[in-house]
Design a protein around this motif. Sequence first.
Motif, short mmCIF file in Angstrom:
data_model
loop_
_atom_site.label_atom_id
_atom_site.label_comp_id
_atom_site.label_asym_id
_atom_site.label_seq_id
_atom_site.Cartn_x
_atom_site.Cartn_y
_atom_site.Cartn_z
N LEU A 65 0.95 -1.53 -0.63
CA LEU A 65 -0.05 -0.33 -0.15
C LEU A 65 0.92 1.39 -0.35
N ILE A 66 1.84 0.94 0.67
CA ILE A 66 3.20 2.48 0.53
C ILE A 66 3.37 2.62 -0.63
N GLY A 67 3.50 1.50 -0.91
CA GLY A 67 4.27 1.54 -2.24
C GLY A 67 3.53 2.37 -3.51
N ALA A 68 2.60 2.31 -3.17
CA ALA A 68 1.74 2.84 -4.03
C ALA A 68 0.65 3.79 -3.46
N PHE A 69 0.61 4.41 -2.84
CA PHE A 69 -0.56 5.40 -2.44
C PHE A 69 0.23 6.23 -1.31
N GLY A 70 1.83 5.61 -1.11
CA GLY A 70 2.29 6.55 0.56
C GLY A 70 2.65 7.49 -0.02
N THR A 71 3.19 8.21 1.15
CA THR A 71 4.22 9.59 0.83
C THR A 71 6.17 9.14 0.24
N PRO A 72 6.15 10.22 -0.28
CA PRO A 72 7.96 9.74 -0.65
C PRO A 72 8.91 9.54 1.24
N ALA A 73 7.93 9.94 2.30
CA ALA A 73 8.77 9.99 3.46
C ALA A 73 8.54 8.60 4.01
N GLN A 74 7.47 8.57 3.43
CA GLN A 74 6.68 6.88 4.25
C GLN A 74 7.56 6.06 3.04
N ALA A 75 7.84 5.56 2.26
CA ALA A 75 8.20 5.24 1.04
C ALA A 75 9.54 5.00 1.02
N GLY A 76 10.60 6.10 1.12
CA GLY A 76 11.25 6.14 1.06
C GLY A 76 11.99 6.45 -0.61
N ARG A 77 11.28 7.53 -1.19
CA ARG A 77 11.02 6.96 -2.53
C ARG A 77 9.78 7.66 -3.33
N GLU A 78 10.14 7.97 -4.82
CA GLU A 78 8.84 8.43 -5.33
C GLU A 78 8.10 8.31 -4.78
N ALA A 79 6.63 9.13 -4.55
CA ALA A 79 5.38 8.56 -4.68
C ALA A 79 5.03 7.94 -5.65
N GLY A 80 3.93 6.55 -5.01
CA GLY A 80 3.71 5.49 -6.30
C GLY A 80 4.49 5.06 -6.79
#
Length: 172
Positions: A65-80
């Motif tokens: 879910l983070i990889g698709a809907f998370g923020t860059p801060a959550q994902a540690g990379r670009e959103a989506g």
Amino acid sequence: MGRCHSRGHGLRSRAADDRRQDGRLLLLRTVALWCADGRRGGEEDRDLAGIGIHLGIAFQLVDDLIGAFGTPAQAGREAGSDLREGKRTPLVALARGAATWPEVEGALALAHTGPFAVRRARLELERSGARDGVAKLVEQHLESARSLARSFSNGVAALVEDVATEIEGRMP
């Protein structure tokens, strides 16, 4: 994003390293369940393994879910980024069963083209019910882990509750 540094096959941000560290800490806490209660034996070992499996699956589903809907801060990379990279996650698998799959499929095919296309892919995945479906699976796995933990000492149950709460807190 944080400062980037070279490691292995390219550049990773400090936020990505922090995310991996958070995952390792959750894993270590889960592994601690194996020792926390001091009981050994068939059913107890199966229950502990079940707790670990349910927590691990829930963690991975939230990561998807983070990889698709998370923020860059959550994902540690670009959103989506998972959408841009065309990853076929459980989120996409659930969307395949929806009546709106043709719209989802079209939006996913264009997600690599930029932020507007990523937003459309996110919207179509939400419309398909896939996001809610994955969130429901997370809830089910966490409840299964909590249920199994009830037969153990308060220390194990408390540890499982802490890990489950941390996983819930990561939901985008």
